[in-house]
Design an enzyme around this catalytic site. Structure first.
Site, PDB file in Angstrom:
ATOM      1  N   LYS A  22       3.398-106.138   1.415  1.00 42.74           N
ATOM      2  CA  LYS A  22       3.544-104.892   1.975  1.00 42.74           C
ATOM      3  C   LYS A  22       2.835-104.108   0.512  1.00 42.74           C
ATOM      4  O   LYS A  22       1.649-103.242   0.346  1.00 42.74           O
ATOM      5  CB  LYS A  22       4.821-104.452   2.134  1.00 42.74           C
ATOM      6  CG  LYS A  22       4.874-102.595   1.593  1.00 42.74           C
ATOM      7  CD  LYS A  22       6.537-101.752   2.315  1.00 42.74           C
ATOM      8  CE  LYS A  22       7.254-101.664   1.037  1.00 42.74           C
ATOM      9  NZ  LYS A  22       6.898-100.608   0.077  1.00 42.74           N
ATOM     10  N   ASN A  23       3.168-104.261  -0.860  1.00 38.52           N
ATOM     11  CA  ASN A  23       2.843-103.400  -1.916  1.00 38.52           C
ATOM     12  C   ASN A  23       0.992-103.754  -2.181  1.00 38.52           C
ATOM     13  O   ASN A  23       0.998-103.317  -3.691  1.00 38.52           O
ATOM     14  CB  ASN A  23       4.592-103.509  -2.754  1.00 38.52           C
ATOM     15  CG  ASN A  23       5.047-102.999  -2.816  1.00 38.52           C
ATOM     16  OD1 ASN A  23       5.271-102.443  -1.707  1.00 38.52           O
ATOM     17  ND2 ASN A  23       6.340-102.753  -3.690  1.00 38.52           N
ATOM     18  N   CYS A 116      10.945 -93.769   0.867  1.00 38.89           N
ATOM     19  CA  CYS A 116      12.482 -94.419   0.494  1.00 38.89           C
ATOM     20  C   CYS A 116      13.551 -93.611  -0.119  1.00 38.89           C
ATOM     21  O   CYS A 116      12.862 -93.237  -1.717  1.00 38.89           O
ATOM     22  CB  CYS A 116      12.775 -96.005  -0.480  1.00 38.89           C
ATOM     23  SG  CYS A 116      13.000 -96.954   1.313  1.00 38.89           S
ATOM     24  N   ARG A 121      11.554 -89.486  -7.764  1.00 41.00           N
ATOM     25  CA  ARG A 121      10.179 -90.103  -7.577  1.00 41.00           C
ATOM     26  C   ARG A 121       9.018 -88.997  -8.032  1.00 41.00           C
ATOM     27  O   ARG A 121       8.415 -88.636  -7.240  1.00 41.00           O
ATOM     28  CB  ARG A 121       9.922 -90.836  -5.951  1.00 41.00           C
ATOM     29  CG  ARG A 121      10.975 -91.965  -6.455  1.00 41.00           C
ATOM     30  CD  ARG A 121      10.786 -92.439  -4.678  1.00 41.00           C
ATOM     31  NE  ARG A 121       9.812 -93.532  -5.577  1.00 41.00           N
ATOM     32  CZ  ARG A 121       9.491 -94.483  -4.231  1.00 41.00           C
ATOM     33  NH1 ARG A 121      10.044 -95.000  -3.151  1.00 41.00           N
ATOM     34  NH2 ARG A 121       8.715 -95.343  -4.627  1.00 41.00           N
ATOM     35  N   ASP A 305      13.658-104.202  -6.834  1.00 45.37           N
ATOM     36  CA  ASP A 305      13.451-103.933  -5.426  1.00 45.37           C
ATOM     37  C   ASP A 305      14.011-105.012  -4.973  1.00 45.37           C
ATOM     38  O   ASP A 305      14.795-105.407  -3.616  1.00 45.37           O
ATOM     39  CB  ASP A 305      11.737-104.206  -5.067  1.00 45.37           C
ATOM     40  CG  ASP A 305      10.764-103.211  -4.834  1.00 45.37           C
ATOM     41  OD1 ASP A 305      11.476-102.177  -5.154  1.00 45.37           O
ATOM     42  OD2 ASP A 305       9.322-103.934  -4.796  1.00 45.37           O
ATOM     43  N   ARG A 397      10.346-100.984   7.574  1.00 44.73           N
ATOM     44  CA  ARG A 397       9.332-100.607   7.012  1.00 44.73           C
ATOM     45  C   ARG A 397       8.224-101.853   6.042  1.00 44.73           C
ATOM     46  O   ARG A 397       7.382-101.827   5.128  1.00 44.73           O
ATOM     47  CB  ARG A 397       9.955 -99.753   5.931  1.00 44.73           C
ATOM     48  CG  ARG A 397       9.687 -98.115   7.010  1.00 44.73           C
ATOM     49  CD  ARG A 397      10.139 -97.193   5.549  1.00 44.73           C
ATOM     50  NE  ARG A 397       9.072 -96.681   4.770  1.00 44.73           N
ATOM     51  CZ  ARG A 397       8.645 -95.995   4.146  1.00 44.73           C
ATOM     52  NH1 ARG A 397      10.485 -94.772   4.027  1.00 44.73           N
ATOM     53  NH2 ARG A 397       7.759 -95.639   3.539  1.00 44.73           N
TER      54      ARG A 397
HETATM   55  C1  UD1 Z   1       6.479 -99.397  -6.820  1.00 49.11           C
HETATM   56  C2  UD1 Z   1       6.254-100.531  -5.888  1.00 49.11           C
HETATM   57  C3  UD1 Z   1       8.220-100.095  -5.483  1.00 49.11           C
HETATM   58  C4  UD1 Z   1       8.756-100.875  -6.629  1.00 49.11           C
HETATM   59  C5  UD1 Z   1       8.466 -99.934  -7.922  1.00 49.11           C
HETATM   60  C6  UD1 Z   1       8.631-100.282  -9.673  1.00 49.11           C
HETATM   61  C7  UD1 Z   1       4.726 -99.968  -3.723  1.00 49.11           C
HETATM   62  C8  UD1 Z   1       4.138 -99.270  -2.507  1.00 49.11           C
HETATM   63  N1  UD1 Z   1       5.699 -99.407  -4.160  1.00 49.11           N
HETATM   64  O1  UD1 Z   1       6.457 -97.747  -6.901  1.00 49.11           O
HETATM   65  O2  UD1 Z   1       8.566-100.645  -4.296  1.00 49.11           O
HETATM   66  O3  UD1 Z   1       9.818-100.745  -6.412  1.00 49.11           O
HETATM   67  O4  UD1 Z   1       6.979 -99.420  -7.942  1.00 49.11           O
HETATM   68  O5  UD1 Z   1       8.751-101.653  -9.189  1.00 49.11           O
HETATM   69  O6  UD1 Z   1       4.043-101.269  -4.758  1.00 49.11           O
HETATM   70  N2  UD1 Z   1       7.660 -92.190 -12.197  1.00 49.11           N
HETATM   71  C9  UD1 Z   1       7.293 -90.447 -12.818  1.00 49.11           C
HETATM   72  N3  UD1 Z   1       6.174 -89.992 -12.763  1.00 49.11           N
HETATM   73  C10 UD1 Z   1       5.554 -90.640 -11.913  1.00 49.11           C
HETATM   74  C11 UD1 Z   1       5.294 -92.181 -11.433  1.00 49.11           C
HETATM   75  C12 UD1 Z   1       6.544 -92.039 -11.750  1.00 49.11           C
HETATM   76  O7  UD1 Z   1       8.555 -90.449 -13.473  1.00 49.11           O
HETATM   77  O8  UD1 Z   1       4.482 -90.180 -11.958  1.00 49.11           O
HETATM   78  C13 UD1 Z   1       9.053 -93.211 -12.170  1.00 49.11           C
HETATM   79  C14 UD1 Z   1      10.128 -93.105 -11.109  1.00 49.11           C
HETATM   80  O9  UD1 Z   1      10.545 -91.653 -10.528  1.00 49.11           O
HETATM   81  C15 UD1 Z   1      10.372 -94.262 -11.134  1.00 49.11           C
HETATM   82  C16 UD1 Z   1       9.602 -94.904 -12.629  1.00 49.11           C
HETATM   83  O10 UD1 Z   1       8.376 -94.290 -12.918  1.00 49.11           O
HETATM   84  O11 UD1 Z   1      11.386 -93.925 -12.095  1.00 49.11           O
HETATM   85  C17 UD1 Z   1       8.882 -96.111 -11.182  1.00 49.11           C
HETATM   86  O12 UD1 Z   1       8.532 -95.530 -10.247  1.00 49.11           O
HETATM   87  P1  UD1 Z   1       6.516 -96.493 -10.310  1.00 49.11           P
HETATM   88  O13 UD1 Z   1       6.241 -97.660 -11.049  1.00 49.11           O
HETATM   89  O14 UD1 Z   1       5.633 -95.598 -10.198  1.00 49.11           O
HETATM   90  O15 UD1 Z   1       6.749 -97.134  -8.898  1.00 49.11           O
HETATM   91  P2  UD1 Z   1       6.065 -97.074  -7.248  1.00 49.11           P
HETATM   92  O16 UD1 Z   1       4.427 -96.866  -8.052  1.00 49.11           O
HETATM   93  O17 UD1 Z   1       6.422 -96.095  -6.551  1.00 49.11           O
END
Ligand code: UD1
Length: 416
Positions: A22-23, A116, A121, A305, A397
């Protein structure tokens, strides 16, 4: 099908083929927008989020053809930069369309993305990085709009190695004017897969040591055919299921070395793992031991995850364990339901303390997010009696058919 019904307290024996990731699939589908032609993606998982992404791409002018796990995306006629609220609010990954739409059309607007419920986020890192590349972003409280007259390459350092922000910058940079040097970027395997896909399309991306990418913008990209890799998180989930319930399973196609600290933790708990050419064998027939202290983190640390699935194994192990969650601040939602089944987990800020040695009891429980939902299914496999996991759509999902897969591993699981 609204729930998963499990008759518990039986070990797992059998083999299952791991579905496409998925990711990896979602950002690669987004990246197909950068290509004015037909990209063919093979081995796409048949899950709700991939379906939503197809609908979003269609709504902005792409032609999509699907046949089983193959998706053909033709973005030649990409015309609309407004993402439909209906799907954007359901799926967090829609935020990763910002980079490609700015790259192709010079504008994008979307409502605040959903996904989720696993804590705060924000998307500040995405916005800051794209702004540095020349986009001007405006948030009116309901949604976000960004425009640019051409993106330009620059030197960027992410304040945190966010997976999504890294993907957005990479997708924005491949068509930008000049060179982008991205530091402190995420190193999760999905970043490598995205770069690999884009390189097949003619992009120039070089990894310069850990956490550093150098991207030379190109005038245009060309279509390619690409096979989505196997899903490391699904493989890790089934590894945790075997760890918790006991038995011996063969995970066909399970990726190698993509789950950071997971395999070492599983071995510490008493599993024996063996890799053959195209499979991972997991065997846990002796007692389960506490792994001590586990901490989630960015790759190659233990994957957030798989935190909830591992909690279930910790609950069965001899001795106390602890799990510190450092990535998402709201990712212990499943603990309440696990405790209703008898896990006895105590929460202390960002750490779950798991006493271990607990026999879980089957209950009617409710999923509230994807990986926590999968953890409840695993808990049902270990529990005495029958468990029903409600709100199955969260699990769907990310898992093509968790019941089918677990039945192949010998579990007594039914769609409810
Ligand atoms: C992706 C994965 C998810 C996984 C996560 C961490 C997908 C579709 N999803 O989610 O399954 O759990 O990586 O490995 O690939 N953050 C900020 N500001 C931002 C962006 C992120 O503060 O602009 C914080 C988030 O709140 C969180 C942390 O950074 O606490 C990690 O988020 P991120 O690595 O961006 O995860 P996703 O890309 O949303």
């Amino acid at each position: 099908m609204k729930s998963v019904y499990i008759r518990g307290n039986a070990s797992l024996y059998g083999e299952v083929t791991i579905q496409g990731s998925k990711n990896a699939a979602l950002p690669i589908m987004a990246a197909a927008l950068l290509v004015p032609g037909v990209c063919v993606l093979r081995n796409c998982p048949r899950i709700a989020d991939v379906e939503y992404m197809c609908r979003i791409l269609e709504s902005i002018g792409c032609r999509i053809e699907r046949e089983k796990r193959e998706i053909r995306i033709d973005a030649a006629q990409l015309s609309d930069s407004r993402l439909p609220e209906e799907y954007v609010t359901r799926m967090r990954s829609s935020v990763m369309l910002m980079g490609p739409l700015l790259g192709r059309l010079g504008e994008v607007s979307l409502s605040h993305p959903g996904g989720c419920v696993i804590g705060d986020r924000p998307i500040d890192l995405h916005v800051k990085a794209l702004s540095r590349m020349g986009a001007s972003c405006r948030d009116d409280g309901k949604g976000l709009a960004a425009v640019c007259s051409g993106l330009r390459g620059t030197s960027l350092r992410l304040a945190y190695p966010s997976v999504g922000a890294t993907e957005n910058v990479v997708m924005a940079a491949v068509l930008a004017d000049g060179v982008t040097c991205l530091e402190n970027c995420a190193q999760e395997p999905e970043i490598g897969w995205l770069c690999d896909f884009l390189t097949h399309c003619g992009a120039s991306i070089r990894r310069q040591g850990p956490g550093r990418l150098l991207i030379r913008g190109r005038k245009s990209l060309h279509p390619c055919t690409y096979t989505i890799p196997a899903d490391r998180i699904v493989a890790g989930t089934y590894l945790c299921a075997c760890l918790a319930a006991g038995g011996e399973v063969r995970l066909k196609g399970a990726p190698e070395g993509e789950n950071g600290a997971l395999e070492a933790v599983a071995e510490r708990m008493g599993a024996s793992l063996r890799r053959t050419q195209n499979a991972l064998w997991v065997k846990r027939t002796s007692p389960l031991f506490s792994p001590g202290r586990v901490e989630t983190g960015s790759f190659p640390a233990f994957p957030t995850d798989l935190q909830s699935p591992l909690l279930v194994a910790m609950a069965q192990a001899e001795g106390e364990s602890s799990m510190k969650e450092t990535v998402f601040n709201g990712r212990f939602g499943v603990v309440k339901e696990l405790n209703r089944m008898g896990a006895g987990i105590r929460l202390d800020a960002d750490t779950a303390v798991v006493p271990g040695g607990r026999m879980l009891t089957g209950k009617r429980v409710r999923a509230s997010e994807l990986r926590g939902g999968a953890a409840l299914v695993i808990a049902g496999l270990c529990a005495q009696g029958e468990t029903t996991v409600e709100n199955r759509f969260y699990v769907d999902r990310g898992y093509e058919d968790i019941c089918r897969d677990l039945r192949l591993l010998g579990a007594c699981v039914q769609d409810g």
